[in-house]
Design an enzyme around this catalytic site. Sequence first.
Site, PDB file in Angstrom:
ATOM      1  N   GLU A   1       0.844  -1.198   0.000  1.00 25.67           N
ATOM      2  CA  GLU A   1       0.000   0.000   0.000  1.00 25.67           C
ATOM      3  C   GLU A   1       0.878   1.247   0.000  1.00 25.67           C
ATOM      4  O   GLU A   1       1.921   1.289   0.644  1.00 25.67           O
ATOM      5  CB  GLU A   1      -0.913  -0.006   1.235  1.00 25.67           C
ATOM      6  CG  GLU A   1      -1.855   1.170   1.321  1.00 25.67           C
ATOM      7  CD  GLU A   1      -2.841   1.055   2.480  1.00 25.67           C
ATOM      8  OE1 GLU A   1      -3.463   2.077   2.817  1.00 25.67           O
ATOM      9  OE2 GLU A   1      -2.972  -0.049   3.057  1.00 25.67           O
TER      10      GLU A   1
ATOM     11  N   GLU B   1      -2.698  10.960   2.742  1.00 30.90           N
ATOM     12  CA  GLU B   1      -3.845  11.135   3.634  1.00 30.90           C
ATOM     13  C   GLU B   1      -3.827  12.546   4.223  1.00 30.90           C
ATOM     14  O   GLU B   1      -2.853  12.949   4.856  1.00 30.90           O
ATOM     15  CB  GLU B   1      -3.805  10.108   4.763  1.00 30.90           C
ATOM     16  CG  GLU B   1      -3.952   8.676   4.271  1.00 30.90           C
ATOM     17  CD  GLU B   1      -3.662   7.646   5.342  1.00 30.90           C
ATOM     18  OE1 GLU B   1      -4.471   6.712   5.503  1.00 30.90           O
ATOM     19  OE2 GLU B   1      -2.609   7.762   6.008  1.00 30.90           O
TER      20      GLU B   1
END
Length: 364
Positions: free
Chosen positions: A170, A174
Amino acid sequence: MKTKFLLPIVAMGLFVACSDDSSSPSPVAVPADPAMDPGAEPATLPATDSSAVQDPAVDPALGQADLRAPATDPVPGADPAARVETSVDPATSLAACRNSARTPVVEPTYAVPPTSGTYAYYGAELTGVDQFKYGRFEACMKMVSIPGSVSSMFLYYDNSWMNNDEPWNEIDIEVLGKGGTMWQSNIITREGDPSIKKNTASESKPLHEFGFDATEDFHLFAMTWTPEYVSWEIDGTEIRRDTLGIIRGTHADADQVAFLTKEQTLRFNLWASKSQGWVGKFTGDELADAPKAQWIDYVRVYSYDEATGAFTESWVDDFEGTSLSEHWATGNWEMEKVNLSPDNVIVEDGYCKLMISRADAPAE
């Protein structure tokens, strides 16, 4: 309807022709959070507390200077004269993001629900269908930042949540609910070994500062993933670069860049976390008057040629019309404090809007 002026990409180096493959199978909705706490126990993924995200297995000897290290040597066997660091012009993409003639962004208004009571909360995920191994990924977005929220763009190996023999791959951007001026870059990995209970994370510490409020206007977010490095950009400026040889932890995934070998899908989501220390306390009060929206103006995807190091534009989605294109599906699973709802992914006026909302709790 807005009119967009997406300028042509300035190409440098050798390109490899790439066509849009719309035959990729739709992903199966998973019952766990793809951007879940990297330190979570596998058996508790659907309901873990993301507070552990603040304590990744990062070598304390590594500093921010290491994260910005230059790219490694060219791929063995590649002609150095043909080697191209990048065949895209970030300034061109940034101009497209800044110069789009947009319909004024106005958050929707709804009848104000009562200020007291029991509520259910809903987030949204735009889940990519296309599978990628390496590439460059850009999105022009206006993000959300309310206490407790996470507004994101990320790459994710679809089977990561299964744990056991499946590895975790991943790469994240964010924007966190502590304030619209802060954001986090991260790589999350874990080798496919049932005895390994925690993921390895390399989130930015301290958090990156935008120097502006990313929730007030549109900005260009980009991630580049190659066999040699992963980099993160905001408005055409590279903020962080991880290269081969940076070691974190002692497991097989310690060299995170080298361990990112699985095909991944491009995703965007908006949700609320349980971890107050990470993102602030979520109360839902900010949603009393209306939902909040993460606005996506366009997404641009580039393929990567390992032999030449060149990037070639694969496709652009401007979100025209009223429905998602063949590149996307939607999420419908639980993300800590919210349930992801397909109804909260809205395509209209040339945007894709991811909503976070509240409603009266369903009767039990």
